[in-house]
Design a protein around this motif. Structure first.
Motif, PDB file in Angstrom:
ATOM      1  N   MET A 290      75.844 -69.986 -63.259  1.00 42.10           N
ATOM      2  CA  MET A 290      76.863 -69.139 -63.499  1.00 42.10           C
ATOM      3  C   MET A 290      76.389 -68.087 -64.410  1.00 42.10           C
ATOM      4  SD  MET A 290      79.215 -70.615 -61.732  1.00 42.10           S
ATOM      5  CE  MET A 290      81.103 -70.395 -62.229  1.00 42.10           C
ATOM      6  N   ARG A 291      77.018 -66.863 -64.275  1.00 38.59           N
ATOM      7  CA  ARG A 291      76.680 -65.620 -65.183  1.00 38.59           C
ATOM      8  C   ARG A 291      77.815 -64.868 -65.155  1.00 38.59           C
ATOM      9  NH1 ARG A 291      74.043 -60.585 -61.987  1.00 38.59           N
ATOM     10  NH2 ARG A 291      75.379 -59.611 -63.667  1.00 38.59           N
ATOM     11  N   LEU A 292      77.782 -63.890 -65.962  1.00 39.18           N
ATOM     12  CA  LEU A 292      78.697 -62.818 -66.268  1.00 39.18           C
ATOM     13  C   LEU A 292      78.617 -61.613 -65.565  1.00 39.18           C
ATOM     14  CD1 LEU A 292      81.103 -62.443 -68.248  1.00 39.18           C
ATOM     15  CD2 LEU A 292      79.658 -61.186 -69.914  1.00 39.18           C
ATOM     16  N   TYR A 293      79.261 -61.037 -64.720  1.00 39.01           N
ATOM     17  CA  TYR A 293      79.422 -59.767 -64.070  1.00 39.01           C
ATOM     18  C   TYR A 293      80.357 -58.937 -64.685  1.00 39.01           C
ATOM     19  CZ  TYR A 293      76.886 -62.308 -60.194  1.00 39.01           C
ATOM     20  OH  TYR A 293      75.984 -63.209 -59.363  1.00 39.01           O
ATOM     21  N   ALA A 294      79.633 -57.615 -64.603  1.00 40.72           N
ATOM     22  CA  ALA A 294      80.658 -56.365 -65.104  1.00 40.72           C
ATOM     23  C   ALA A 294      80.773 -55.501 -64.030  1.00 40.72           C
ATOM     24  CB  ALA A 294      79.861 -55.932 -66.509  1.00 40.72           C
ATOM     25  N   GLU A 295      82.090 -54.986 -64.042  1.00 38.63           N
ATOM     26  CA  GLU A 295      82.272 -53.918 -63.017  1.00 38.63           C
ATOM     27  C   GLU A 295      82.622 -52.628 -64.166  1.00 38.63           C
ATOM     28  OE1 GLU A 295      85.180 -52.901 -59.390  1.00 38.63           O
ATOM     29  OE2 GLU A 295      85.055 -55.023 -60.196  1.00 38.63           O
ATOM     30  N   SER A 296      81.518 -51.938 -64.294  1.00 36.27           N
ATOM     31  CA  SER A 296      81.571 -50.882 -65.186  1.00 36.27           C
ATOM     32  C   SER A 296      82.682 -49.827 -65.007  1.00 36.27           C
ATOM     33  CB  SER A 296      80.235 -50.264 -65.400  1.00 36.27           C
ATOM     34  OG  SER A 296      79.328 -50.822 -66.084  1.00 36.27           O
ATOM     35  N   SER A 297      82.756 -49.534 -63.640  1.00 36.12           N
ATOM     36  CA  SER A 297      83.684 -48.521 -63.307  1.00 36.12           C
ATOM     37  C   SER A 297      85.462 -48.689 -63.827  1.00 36.12           C
ATOM     38  CB  SER A 297      83.953 -48.054 -61.784  1.00 36.12           C
ATOM     39  OG  SER A 297      84.292 -49.250 -61.036  1.00 36.12           O
ATOM     40  N   LYS A 298      85.568 -49.849 -64.171  1.00 37.83           N
ATOM     41  CA  LYS A 298      86.813 -50.391 -64.551  1.00 37.83           C
ATOM     42  C   LYS A 298      86.922 -50.212 -66.260  1.00 37.83           C
ATOM     43  CE  LYS A 298      88.198 -53.547 -60.912  1.00 37.83           C
ATOM     44  NZ  LYS A 298      88.558 -55.039 -60.930  1.00 37.83           N
ATOM     45  N   CYS A 299      85.808 -50.156 -66.994  1.00 40.77           N
ATOM     46  CA  CYS A 299      85.866 -50.254 -68.170  1.00 40.77           C
ATOM     47  C   CYS A 299      86.372 -49.038 -68.830  1.00 40.77           C
ATOM     48  CB  CYS A 299      84.307 -50.339 -68.670  1.00 40.77           C
ATOM     49  SG  CYS A 299      84.261 -50.304 -70.580  1.00 40.77           S
ATOM     50  N   SER A 300      87.189 -49.161 -70.005  1.00 42.33           N
ATOM     51  CA  SER A 300      87.961 -47.852 -70.626  1.00 42.33           C
ATOM     52  C   SER A 300      87.388 -47.986 -71.846  1.00 42.33           C
ATOM     53  CB  SER A 300      89.451 -48.209 -70.690  1.00 42.33           C
ATOM     54  OG  SER A 300      89.852 -49.273 -71.387  1.00 42.33           O
ATOM     55  N   GLY A 301      86.252 -48.758 -72.259  1.00 40.50           N
ATOM     56  CA  GLY A 301      85.502 -48.401 -73.525  1.00 40.50           C
ATOM     57  C   GLY A 301      86.243 -48.938 -74.893  1.00 40.50           C
ATOM     58  N   CYS A 302      87.207 -49.974 -74.613  1.00 38.47           N
ATOM     59  CA  CYS A 302      88.006 -50.463 -75.906  1.00 38.47           C
ATOM     60  C   CYS A 302      87.129 -51.354 -76.690  1.00 38.47           C
ATOM     61  CB  CYS A 302      89.325 -51.119 -75.357  1.00 38.47           C
ATOM     62  SG  CYS A 302      89.025 -52.919 -75.156  1.00 38.47           S
ATOM     63  N   ARG A 303      86.088 -52.098 -76.285  1.00 35.34           N
ATOM     64  CA  ARG A 303      85.232 -53.104 -77.110  1.00 35.34           C
ATOM     65  C   ARG A 303      86.034 -54.169 -77.575  1.00 35.34           C
ATOM     66  NH1 ARG A 303      81.537 -48.368 -79.042  1.00 35.34           N
ATOM     67  NH2 ARG A 303      81.866 -47.023 -77.568  1.00 35.34           N
TER      68      ARG A 303
ATOM     69  N   PRO B  34      81.039 -36.120 -73.246  1.00 40.21           N
ATOM     70  CA  PRO B  34      82.041 -35.771 -72.365  1.00 40.21           C
ATOM     71  C   PRO B  34      81.745 -35.426 -70.896  1.00 40.21           C
ATOM     72  CG  PRO B  34      81.043 -33.810 -73.759  1.00 40.21           C
ATOM     73  CD  PRO B  34      80.325 -34.734 -74.250  1.00 40.21           C
ATOM     74  N   ALA B  35      80.608 -35.707 -70.475  1.00 41.76           N
ATOM     75  CA  ALA B  35      80.426 -35.788 -68.834  1.00 41.76           C
ATOM     76  C   ALA B  35      79.439 -36.771 -68.704  1.00 41.76           C
ATOM     77  CB  ALA B  35      79.968 -34.140 -68.632  1.00 41.76           C
ATOM     78  N   PRO B  36      79.345 -37.428 -67.646  1.00 42.71           N
ATOM     79  CA  PRO B  36      80.457 -37.598 -66.554  1.00 42.71           C
ATOM     80  C   PRO B  36      81.764 -38.080 -67.020  1.00 42.71           C
ATOM     81  CG  PRO B  36      78.902 -39.205 -66.191  1.00 42.71           C
ATOM     82  CD  PRO B  36      78.374 -38.588 -67.299  1.00 42.71           C
ATOM     83  N   GLY B  37      81.875 -38.771 -68.265  1.00 37.95           N
ATOM     84  CA  GLY B  37      83.111 -39.368 -68.618  1.00 37.95           C
ATOM     85  C   GLY B  37      83.374 -40.732 -68.156  1.00 37.95           C
ATOM     86  N   ASN B  38      82.338 -41.528 -68.147  1.00 37.79           N
ATOM     87  CA  ASN B  38      82.344 -43.127 -67.901  1.00 37.79           C
ATOM     88  C   ASN B  38      81.680 -44.136 -68.888  1.00 37.79           C
ATOM     89  OD1 ASN B  38      79.414 -42.843 -67.323  1.00 37.79           O
ATOM     90  ND2 ASN B  38      80.208 -42.339 -65.058  1.00 37.79           N
ATOM     91  N   TYR B  39      81.994 -45.332 -68.555  1.00 39.95           N
ATOM     92  CA  TYR B  39      81.045 -46.231 -69.653  1.00 39.95           C
ATOM     93  C   TYR B  39      80.278 -47.159 -68.678  1.00 39.95           C
ATOM     94  CZ  TYR B  39      84.878 -45.066 -72.721  1.00 39.95           C
ATOM     95  OH  TYR B  39      85.999 -44.404 -73.510  1.00 39.95           O
ATOM     96  N   ALA B  40      79.126 -47.660 -69.457  1.00 36.13           N
ATOM     97  CA  ALA B  40      78.176 -48.585 -68.693  1.00 36.13           C
ATOM     98  C   ALA B  40      78.233 -49.986 -69.391  1.00 36.13           C
ATOM     99  CB  ALA B  40      76.815 -47.958 -68.603  1.00 36.13           C
ATOM    100  N   VAL B  41      78.735 -50.855 -68.820  1.00 36.76           N
ATOM    101  CA  VAL B  41      78.709 -52.201 -69.318  1.00 36.76           C
ATOM    102  C   VAL B  41      77.434 -52.926 -69.076  1.00 36.76           C
ATOM    103  CG1 VAL B  41      80.052 -54.244 -69.902  1.00 36.76           C
ATOM    104  CG2 VAL B  41      81.061 -52.278 -69.142  1.00 36.76           C
ATOM    105  N   SER B  42      76.658 -53.256 -70.109  1.00 34.99           N
ATOM    106  CA  SER B  42      75.568 -54.350 -69.739  1.00 34.99           C
ATOM    107  C   SER B  42      75.600 -55.659 -70.305  1.00 34.99           C
ATOM    108  CB  SER B  42      74.259 -53.812 -70.857  1.00 34.99           C
ATOM    109  OG  SER B  42      73.957 -52.364 -70.525  1.00 34.99           O
ATOM    110  N   VAL B  43      75.365 -56.589 -69.394  1.00 39.48           N
ATOM    111  CA  VAL B  43      75.506 -58.185 -69.581  1.00 39.48           C
ATOM    112  C   VAL B  43      74.349 -58.886 -69.119  1.00 39.48           C
ATOM    113  CG1 VAL B  43      78.369 -57.933 -69.198  1.00 39.48           C
ATOM    114  CG2 VAL B  43      76.678 -58.409 -67.180  1.00 39.48           C
TER     115      VAL B  43
END
Lengths: 134, 607, 81
Positions: free
Chosen positions: A1-14, A42-51
């Motif tokens: 088993m492992r963790l998966y992250a869908e970065s496009s859904k992240c709002s950066g709240c931490r 400020p651009a492109p305006g998204n988050y990247a989650v590394s797991v």
């Protein structure tokens, strides 16, 4: 088993980082978390989650055997056996293997506790079977 | 001290002296944190009659006991000072990731005192605290400033900075953070600019101590679980505050052409779903928030990005200026954010100027040749820049609507939509008596944050004037500011219906101090009365007249929309105040009675 | 030909405390609300099959309609005091 992250859904709240540090170190301290949120503004305006993908590269190079598998199938660090040699850090393909000597007397990584998932309000994270690489 | 960073940081900008003192336990006991700390330090330490832009004023930046913890929305930071816009109490709340770092750096409040001889930024990395030269950043926009500092110092640093508006003394300059979160109202950025502080830069790596770790983790998890189970979570995440644009338009609360009406014929291209479809590219949340209201947008027409616009900006820069296209509103929002001025006050001031122009009170020469009609997008962009630079008409509007109207006269005071000198935010209150009272009595001027009572108006009858409505406003004025005191966001409670009873166990596990909501209400009431006394101390003759709304709401019924023909009578306005003062334990002139101060334990502090 | 109507928040009290009822297709949302005595001015948002729609939207057979109330914090708590 492992963790998966869908970065496009992240709002950066931490929230995940705080939950992670509470699990790993029993501390409120997101600087000691085992996942990383990169913010691209400020651009492109998204988050990247590394797991952690639980690939085991860290365990393979650990000279003291301080990185072992737990009953969830995740590699975890045994602090007493860690010598802070940092051999594990550069081999991590996701940059989520940590040694920060000012912060902790041990290396740390994701042990698949799942607390990050519990506090994520936007369903970024999930635990699933390790899928074969395409 | 459990739940606290543990220290108050003082930075004397005049001398460069930096000192730390332990956070007094009795301060935490009586004022809890956040805006409670701000109000206490302001009242106690800023001398009577201090010039808001002078060295005696202080900018007090405070986190609360929930800030930085695993509690939904625990990312609220309070900025308090004497307001250059109103001359009274200013407290502005900032979301984002800033306040958490204050706690991780072992601090609760940062107090900026004096005036720096040259532009500086305050650098904090745990115990390494320095004033650093900011000459090369002075004059730059907030986005360039943040980007430059992050590139230089690292992504883990959180930045709160001012733009040209704050440097140039615009009375309603804001402090910008995380490319689109602001401490917006009352001119907190103006005070930072007057102190020659371009930015606050902070990174902390220390844990926040808690009283009972297991109980806290359990209580925190229960709150996240409840948020995630809320049926409101998905709709709220989808639209954030823009959810209410269409509703406000329908009920006649969407400010239109300087609040002359509450419904806008061009409203549909400002609605939330339209905006989501057309410009939103991502959701952007504050610290530890499971229900991010921030919508990050890309404006193809302009090739730009902005966080927002959220409801207030859509109302104040959109319908209130007659702009009907969301992409134009978003671009104006970006200009305000980058130049460092509050979109609400800027929208209010520009709307007033547009009405003056259409009525012939301001000539084309006085608008610097701009055809300042409602709906003129290009003119709006140009005026925003003029305000930030205090150039031509911009110099007048930079004073704020109240002073600008006093200067121009000719009856324009009647349509300066403000209370206590602060521009009214984006709810038209011709026929919504609780919301009207909320604006009249809000502690900083006409701001919605303290009591968003308009939903209650619509639920119980918008024209009703009775004791229940007044009680509801007071209840909201205690409960909502308490969130700014605790250092967490209220919107999980407001929008997701998160059970309030989940907070006391979490707070107790964190601080070790048991407090019921009844106890918290008492602290809120203490803060509310203290800030009221602050106004009375700073403004000679302060009292009932200062609580009067814009005459528009009791003399000029809208000609169109859902509230056509409706106003609140002057008699009802006065009745609202009578009942409000009575329920608050204030005299007929709106000043706290001695017995009220005694009950709240304020007599010693106020002398 | 019918559709389902879900009420969120305080709107439940207008449909007898239920969270879901069956409504006829063919009418607009506004007409449907009027027939149920749900005041339009307390409904902040209408979702049809999870997409936001105007109150003029005409209900189709099989639609799942959600009516979201204006909230504003703690209506029930306040009333219970």
């Amino acid at each position: 088993m492992r963790l998966y992250a869908e970065s496009s859904k992240c709002s950066g709240c931490r929230a995940c980082l705080v939950a992670c540090s509470l699990n790993l170190f029993k501390e409120n301290n997101p600087k000691k978390a085992a996942l990383v949120i990169g913010a691209h503004f400020p651009a492109p305006g998204n988050y990247a989650v590394s797991v952690c993908t639980q690939c085991g590269e860290c365990a393979a190079v650990c000279p003291t055997g301080a990185i072992q598998k737990n009953d969830r199938g995740a590699y975890y660090v045994i602090p007493a056996d860690c010598t802070l040699c940092e051999a594990c850090v550069p081999v991590c393909p996701e940059n989520v293997m940590f040694v920060r000597t000012g912060l902790a007397e041990t290396a740390w990584k994701c042990d698949l506790c799942g607390d990050c998932i519990a506090v994520c309000g936007t369903d970024v994270l999930r635990i699933g079977e390790i899928e074969a690489k395409a | 001290m459990n739940g606290y960073g543990g220290n108050i940081l003082r930075v004397n900008l005049t001398t460069g002296k930096i000192t730390k003192e332990p956070t007094p336990p009795e301060l935490a006991r009586d004022f809890i944190g956040g805006r409670g700390f701000g109000a206490y330090f302001l009242f106690k330490e800023v001398p009577q009659g201090a010039d808001p832009l002078g060295p005696e004023n202080k900018l007090i930046v405070s986190s609360g006991p929930l800030s930085g913890l695993m509690i939904p929305g625990a990312g609220k930071c309070d900025f308090t000072c004497k307001s250059p816009l109103t001359g009274g109490y200013a407290s502005a709340s900032l979301g984002g990731l800033f306040t958490a770092e204050i706690k991780y750096a072992g601090l609760d409040s940062i107090i900026l005192e004096g005036i720096s001889p040259k532009p500086v930024y305050l650098f904090i990395e745990d115990d390494k605290i320095e004033l650093r030269d900011a000459s090369s950043l002075w004059g730059k926009g907030t986005f360039a400033t943040e980007k430059e500092l992050k590139e230089k110092l690292g992504e883990e640093f959180q930045i709160a900075c001012i733009g040209p508006g704050g440097e140039n003394g615009v009375s309603y300059a804001h402090i910008n953070h995380d490319y689109g979160r602001q401490a917006g109202r009352g001119g907190v950025g103006t005070v930072m600019g007057a102190k020659k502080v371009k930015a606050l830069v902070i990174r902390g790596t220390q844990p926040i101590p808690v009283a009972d770790l297991d109980a806290y983790r359990k209580a925190g998890m229960a709150m996240y679980d409840a948020c995630k189970k809320s049926e409101m979570l998905k709709p709220w995440q989808n639209l954030g505050t823009t959810m209410v644009v269409s509703w406000c338009d329908e009920i006649g609360a969407l400010p239109t052409r300087n609040f002359s009406a509450g419904s806008f014929e061009g409203g549909k291209t400002l609605y939330g779903p339209y905006m989501r479809e057309k410009i939103v590219v991502n959701d952007k949340g504050c610290f530890a928030c499971p229900s991010p209201c921030g919508k990050y947008s890309r404006m193809k027409r302009y090739g730009t990005n902005v966080e927002g616009p959220e409801y207030e900006t859509i109302g104040m820069i959109g319908s209130n200026l007659g702009l009907a296209e969301i992409e134009d509103v978003a671009q104006a929002n970006l200009l305000c954010d980058d130049l460092g001025i509050d979109t609400i006050s800027a929208g209010g001031a520009i709307a007033w100027a547009m009405e003056c122009y259409e009525k012939g009170i301001l000539s084309k020469a006085e608008t610097d040749g701009l055809d300042l009609k409602f709906g003129n997008v290009e003119a709006v962009f140009k005026v925003i820049e003029k305000i930030a630079k205090r150039e031509g008409l911009g110099a007048l509007l930079a004073e704020g609507t109240k002073r600008a109207a006093q200067k121009i006269g000719k009856g324009s005071e009647k349509f300066a939509i403000q209370v206590k000198g602060m521009e009214q935010s984006a709810y038209a209150t011709h026929s919504a008596t609780a919301m009207l009272l909320a604006y009249m009595t809000a502690d900083v001027g006409a701001h919605h944050n303290r009591a968003w009572a308009i939903t209650y108006d619509l639920q119980v009858g918008r024209e009703l004037v009775n004791a229940d409505k007044v009680a509801r406003v007071i209840w909201l004025q205690h409960i909502r500011p308490m969130f700014d005191t605790l250092g967490a966001c209220r919107l999980q409670w407001v929008e997701l219906n998160l059970d309030l009873e989940l907070y006391p166990p979490a707070l107790e596990a964190i601080t070790g101090v048991k407090r019921s909501w009844q106890d918290l209400h008492l602290v809120s009431e203490r803060i509310w009365n203290l800030t009221r006394l602050y106004w009375a101390r700073e403004q000679p003759g302060f009292g009932r007249a200062w609580d009067m709304p814009s005459p528009r709401f009791y003399t000029e019924p809208p000609k169109s929309g859902a509230t056509a023909g409706k106003i609140t009578s002057l008699e009802d306005v006065n009745k609202l105040l009578d009942v409000y003062y009575e329920q608050r334990g204030w005299n007929a002139n709106g000043l706290p009675k001695l017995e009220t101060l005694e009950r709240l334990g304020l007599t010693r502090l106020v002398g | 030909m019918s559709a389902k109507l879900h009420a969120l928040g305080i709107i439940k009290s207008y449909i007898g405390g239920k969270s879901e009822i069956v409504v006829d297709a063919g009418n607009t949302i506004r007409e449907t609300m009027r027939a149920l005595n749900i005041p339009s001015e307390i409904v902040a948002l209408v979702l049809v099959n999870d997409a936001p729609q105007a109150k003029e939207y005409r209900v189709q057979a099989g639609d799942v309609i959600k009516l979201i109330a204006v909230v504003g914090g703690g209506v029930n708590e306040f009333r219970n005091e």
